[in-house]
Design a protein around this motif. Structure first.
Motif, PDB file in Angstrom:
ATOM      1  N   GLY A   1      29.922  26.027 -18.266  1.00 26.24           N
ATOM      2  CA  GLY A   1      29.441  25.797 -16.907  1.00 26.24           C
ATOM      3  C   GLY A   1      27.965  25.464 -16.795  1.00 26.24           C
TER       4      GLY A   1
ATOM      5  N   MET B   1      13.618  33.402  -6.896  1.00 23.52           N
ATOM      6  CA  MET B   1      12.698  32.689  -6.010  1.00 23.52           C
ATOM      7  C   MET B   1      13.364  31.460  -5.395  1.00 23.52           C
ATOM      8  SD  MET B   1       9.421  30.863  -7.692  1.00 23.52           S
ATOM      9  CE  MET B   1      10.285  29.405  -8.225  1.00 23.52           C
TER      10      MET B   1
ATOM     11  N   GLY C   1      20.649  26.236 -15.671  1.00 19.91           N
ATOM     12  CA  GLY C   1      21.654  25.306 -16.171  1.00 19.91           C
ATOM     13  C   GLY C   1      21.025  24.395 -17.221  1.00 19.91           C
ATOM     14  N   HIS C   2      21.866  23.584 -17.827  1.00 26.19           N
ATOM     15  CA  HIS C   2      21.428  22.767 -18.949  1.00 26.19           C
ATOM     16  C   HIS C   2      20.300  21.796 -18.575  1.00 26.19           C
ATOM     17  CE1 HIS C   2      21.697  19.481 -21.887  1.00 26.19           C
ATOM     18  NE2 HIS C   2      21.891  20.478 -22.715  1.00 26.19           N
TER      19      HIS C   2
ATOM     20  N   TYR D   1       5.380  18.601 -11.681  1.00 25.85           N
ATOM     21  CA  TYR D   1       6.340  19.650 -11.338  1.00 25.85           C
ATOM     22  C   TYR D   1       6.636  20.610 -12.507  1.00 25.85           C
ATOM     23  CZ  TYR D   1      11.477  20.542 -10.659  1.00 25.85           C
ATOM     24  OH  TYR D   1      12.730  21.051 -10.597  1.00 25.85           O
TER      25      TYR D   1
ATOM     26  N   ILE E   1      15.735  28.392  -7.378  1.00 23.77           N
ATOM     27  CA  ILE E   1      16.553  27.251  -6.955  1.00 23.77           C
ATOM     28  C   ILE E   1      15.823  26.574  -5.801  1.00 23.77           C
ATOM     29  CG2 ILE E   1      18.762  26.559  -5.919  1.00 23.77           C
ATOM     30  CD1 ILE E   1      20.144  28.742  -7.434  1.00 23.77           C
TER      31      ILE E   1
ATOM     32  N   ILE F   1       7.283  30.824 -14.061  1.00 22.33           N
ATOM     33  CA  ILE F   1       7.882  31.687 -15.089  1.00 22.33           C
ATOM     34  C   ILE F   1       6.820  32.589 -15.728  1.00 22.33           C
ATOM     35  CG2 ILE F   1       9.014  31.626 -17.361  1.00 22.33           C
ATOM     36  CD1 ILE F   1      10.212  28.862 -16.393  1.00 22.33           C
TER      37      ILE F   1
ATOM     38  N   MET G   1      27.059  17.111 -11.562  1.00 23.49           N
ATOM     39  CA  MET G   1      27.343  17.339 -10.144  1.00 23.49           C
ATOM     40  C   MET G   1      26.019  17.629  -9.442  1.00 23.49           C
ATOM     41  SD  MET G   1      29.726  20.271  -8.335  1.00 23.49           S
ATOM     42  CE  MET G   1      31.307  19.624  -8.817  1.00 23.49           C
TER      43      MET G   1
ATOM     44  N   ASN H   1      25.343  24.553  -9.169  1.00 23.68           N
ATOM     45  CA  ASN H   1      24.244  25.523  -9.035  1.00 23.68           C
ATOM     46  C   ASN H   1      24.761  26.947  -9.216  1.00 23.68           C
ATOM     47  OD1 ASN H   1      23.106  23.542  -6.314  1.00 23.68           O
ATOM     48  ND2 ASN H   1      22.047  23.695  -8.268  1.00 23.68           N
TER      49      ASN H   1
ATOM     50  N   GLN I   1      17.724  22.115 -17.007  1.00 23.22           N
ATOM     51  CA  GLN I   1      16.359  22.669 -16.987  1.00 23.22           C
ATOM     52  C   GLN I   1      15.857  23.034 -18.382  1.00 23.22           C
ATOM     53  OE1 GLN I   1      14.426  22.667 -14.309  1.00 23.22           O
ATOM     54  NE2 GLN I   1      16.103  21.765 -13.146  1.00 23.22           N
TER      55      GLN I   1
ATOM     56  N   SER J   1      13.895  33.339 -12.101  1.00 25.70           N
ATOM     57  CA  SER J   1      14.492  32.016 -11.952  1.00 25.70           C
ATOM     58  C   SER J   1      14.411  31.595 -10.492  1.00 25.70           C
ATOM     59  CB  SER J   1      15.938  31.970 -12.454  1.00 25.70           C
ATOM     60  OG  SER J   1      16.303  30.616 -12.650  1.00 25.70           O
TER      61      SER J   1
HETATM   62  P1  TYM Z   1      17.655  23.114  -9.016  1.00 25.82           P
HETATM   63  O1  TYM Z   1      17.323  23.629  -7.668  1.00 25.82           O
HETATM   64  O2  TYM Z   1      17.829  21.645  -9.197  1.00 25.82           O
HETATM   65  O3  TYM Z   1      18.956  23.810  -9.565  1.00 25.82           O
HETATM   66  C1  TYM Z   1      19.090  25.217  -9.557  1.00 25.82           C
HETATM   67  C2  TYM Z   1      19.843  25.693 -10.778  1.00 25.82           C
HETATM   68  O4  TYM Z   1      21.149  25.113 -10.821  1.00 25.82           O
HETATM   69  C3  TYM Z   1      21.376  24.528 -12.086  1.00 25.82           C
HETATM   70  N1  TYM Z   1      22.264  23.355 -11.901  1.00 25.82           N
HETATM   71  C4  TYM Z   1      23.431  23.183 -12.539  1.00 25.82           C
HETATM   72  N2  TYM Z   1      24.085  23.929 -13.446  1.00 25.82           N
HETATM   73  C5  TYM Z   1      25.271  23.464 -13.897  1.00 25.82           C
HETATM   74  N3  TYM Z   1      25.832  22.295 -13.483  1.00 25.82           N
HETATM   75  C6  TYM Z   1      25.203  21.513 -12.573  1.00 25.82           C
HETATM   76  N4  TYM Z   1      25.766  20.379 -12.164  1.00 25.82           N
HETATM   77  C7  TYM Z   1      23.944  21.948 -12.057  1.00 25.82           C
HETATM   78  N5  TYM Z   1      23.079  21.436 -11.150  1.00 25.82           N
HETATM   79  C8  TYM Z   1      22.048  22.303 -11.073  1.00 25.82           C
HETATM   80  C9  TYM Z   1      20.002  24.112 -12.591  1.00 25.82           C
HETATM   81  O5  TYM Z   1      19.980  23.973 -13.990  1.00 25.82           O
HETATM   82  C10 TYM Z   1      19.148  25.264 -12.100  1.00 25.82           C
HETATM   83  O6  TYM Z   1      19.187  26.343 -13.009  1.00 25.82           O
HETATM   84  N6  TYM Z   1      13.190  23.334 -11.259  1.00 25.82           N
HETATM   85  C11 TYM Z   1      14.361  24.108 -10.847  1.00 25.82           C
HETATM   86  C12 TYM Z   1      13.999  25.236  -9.923  1.00 25.82           C
HETATM   87  C13 TYM Z   1      12.928  26.095 -10.462  1.00 25.82           C
HETATM   88  C14 TYM Z   1      13.025  27.037 -11.511  1.00 25.82           C
HETATM   89  C15 TYM Z   1      11.731  27.594 -11.651  1.00 25.82           C
HETATM   90  C16 TYM Z   1      14.082  27.425 -12.325  1.00 25.82           C
HETATM   91  C17 TYM Z   1      11.640  26.117 -10.017  1.00 25.82           C
HETATM   92  N7  TYM Z   1      10.928  27.015 -10.727  1.00 25.82           N
HETATM   93  C18 TYM Z   1      11.472  28.555 -12.631  1.00 25.82           C
HETATM   94  C19 TYM Z   1      13.809  28.408 -13.301  1.00 25.82           C
HETATM   95  C20 TYM Z   1      12.527  28.948 -13.436  1.00 25.82           C
HETATM   96  C21 TYM Z   1      15.332  23.185 -10.143  1.00 25.82           C
HETATM   97  O7  TYM Z   1      14.958  22.170  -9.632  1.00 25.82           O
HETATM   98  O8  TYM Z   1      16.594  23.651 -10.091  1.00 25.82           O
END
Ligand code: TYM
Length: 336
Positions: free
Chosen positions: A189, A46, A153-154, A134, A14, A142, A202, A24, A156, A12
Motif C-alpha cells: 500500500g 501535522m 508513502g513511497h 519545498y 499531510i 522532520i 492515485m 493517503n 516521499q 509526519s
Molecule cells: P501528501 O500530502 O502528498 O501525501 C500524504 C501522504 O500520503 C502518501 N500518499 C500515498 N501513499 C500511497 N499511495 C498513494 N497513491 C499515495 N498518495 C499519497 C504520501 O506518500 C504521504 O506520506 N510532503 C508531504 C507532506 C509533508 C510531510 C512532511 C510528510 C510535509 N512535511 C514531513 C512527512 C514528513 C506530502 O506532500 O504528502
C-alpha cells in the motif's frame, strides 16, 4: 522499575490541498494511527498547510480542507489528546528552520527531486521558488522534532533521503545537532495506483474522478469506481506482466483485509473480475463507513477541533523552538 528513557519520536504530515484519497490513508494515515497505538513513540502529526501553497489555493477552500483534514485525522483513529496534532503554520519554527535548511541544500539536489519535476509539469504557469525548495521545508518539519521515524508513502522516499543528507551535512559542519531519521514505508500500500491508469499513482489532483477513491466519497460512488477500474482481458486474479490494474486492486484488497497477495490469488482462483471487484469494494467500504461516521460527528464539533489544534501547536512549538535555538546558536547568530 520505571522506564526513564524518553520515547522515540515520530513526525509526519499531510497537505490540506484537497480531499484525502484511499492512497493517503493506506500509504500514510493508517500507519500514523497504528504507530501511535503502539505507545512506543511520541507522535507529532501535522497538517502541512505551508506546503500546500506551493500550488495555487483558493483561500476559502484551503480553510475548509484544513479543518476537514483535522477531523479526518481524528476519524482515522489519531489521538489528539495523547500526542500533538497541529497546523504547520501555527508553529513558526517550521519557517525559521526551513530558511536555515534552504541555505544547507544545493540547487542540484533540489533539481533532482522527481516530485518537483512532476509538479512543474502539472503547474507550468506557477513554478514558484517554494515549489522548488519545498523539500528543505519538509526536512525542517522532520528535524525540528528530532524525529526517529517518519511514516510516509513511497512517493516521499526521495524527500526523506534528502532530509537525511541535510541532517548529516549540518551535523558534520556544526557538530551533532539533528537526529538522522528513518523512513517508515509500508510493505503493502505504499503506492496505490490510479484506478484508471495503473502506471500513475492515485492522486486527488487527477482530472479523472474515477481514478481515485476519496475517504469521504459516498459509498455507492466507491463501489462504482471500483467496478469501473481498469483491468485486462485475461480474467484471472494474479500478479504479472500487463496485470498492473489487477495487481493494484489486489494491493488495495490486501491492505484492507490483511490477506497476502498469495492468499488473494488462491481465494479468487477460477473466479472472474466481477466477483473480485465486488469483494474489493466491500472491503474498502468496510473501512470507509466508520471513518465517515466519525468524521460527520467531529466536523460539527468546531470547539473540540479548536481545542485539539491549539494545544497541539503549543506542545509542538515547545519542542520545535528548542531545536531552533540550538541551531541558531550553532550557526553563530547572536542570542536574542
Ligand atoms: P501528501 O500530502 O502528498 O501525501 C500524504 C501522504 O500520503 C502518501 N500518499 C500515498 N501513499 C500511497 N499511495 C498513494 N497513491 C499515495 N498518495 C499519497 C504520501 O506518500 C504521504 O506520506 N510532503 C508531504 C507532506 C509533508 C510531510 C512532511 C510528510 C510535509 N512535511 C514531513 C512527512 C514528513 C506530502 O506532500 O504528502
Amino acid at each position: 522499575m520505571e522506564n526513564t528513557q524518553p520515547k522515540k519520536r515520530i513526525l509526519s504530515g499531510i497537505q490540506p490541498s484537497g480531499a484525502l484519497t484511499l492512497g493517503n490513508y493506506v500509504g500514510a494515515l493508517r500507519n500514523f494511527a497504528e504507530l501511535q497505538k503502539e505507545n512506543e513513540y511520541e507522535c507529532f502529526y501535522m497538517i502541512a498547510d505551508l506546503h500546500s501553497i506551493t500550488v495555487k489555493q483558493v483561500p476559502k477552500e484551503l480553510r475548509k480542507n484544513s479543518l476537514d483534514l483535522l477531523a479526518l485525522f481524528l476519524a482515522c483513529g489519531l489521538d489528539g489528546e495523547k500526542d500533538p496534532i497541529f497546523y504547520q503554520s501555527h508553529v513558526p519554527a517550521h519557517a525559521q528552520l526551513g530558511w536555515v535548511l534552504d541555505c544547507c541544500t544545493y540547487f542540484g539536489e533540489l533539481s533532482r527531486m522527481t516530485q518537483f519535476k512532476d509538479k512543474s509539469r502539472k503547474h507550468a504557469d506557477n513554478i514558484n521558488a517554494g515549489l522548488f525548495t519545498y523539500p528543505s521545508l519538509m526536512a525542517a518539519d522532520i528535524l525540528l522534532y528530532q524525529s526517529d521515524l517518519v511514516p510516509v508513502g513511497h512517493d516521499q522516499k526521495q524527500h526523506l533521503e534528502l532530509t537525511r543528507d541535510i541532517a548529516n551535512r549540518f551535523n558534520n559542519t556544526y557538530s551533532d545537532t539533528f537526529k538522522v531519521p528513518e523512513p517508515y514505508i509500508p510493505k503493502i500500500g505504499a503506492k496505490i495506483m490510479s484506478l484508471q491508469n495503473p502506471a500513475q499513482k492515485m492522486s486527488k489532483s487527477d482530472p479523472n474522478e474515477n481514478s481515485y477513491i476519496l475517504l469521504l466519497d459516498p459509498i455507492d460512488r466507491v463501489v462504482s469506481k471500483i467496478k469501473k477500474a481498469v483491468t485486462d482481458s485475461e480474467a484471472c486474479v494474479r500478479r504479472g506482466e500487463g496485470k498492473e490494474g489487477v495487481e493494484n486492486l489486489m494491493s488495495i484488497y490486501s491492505a484492507a483485509t490483511g490477506k497476502t497477495m498469495d492468499e488473494i490469488e488462491n481465494e479468487f482462483a477460477g473466479r472472474g473480475y466481477g466477483d473480485f471487484k465486488a469483494a474489493v469494494a466491500e472491503s474498502v467500504v468496510e473501512i470507509l463507513k466508520p471513518i465517515q461516521a466519525k468524521y460527520n460527528d467531529l466536523i460539527k464539533n468546531k470547539d473540540y477541533l479548536e481545542k485539539i489544534y491549539r494545544s497541539g501547536a503549543e506542545r509542538a512549538a515547545y519542542v520545535a523552538n528548542k531545536t531552533v535555538s540550538k541551531v541558531y546558536r550553532k550557526i553563530g547568530f547572536i542570542q536574542p
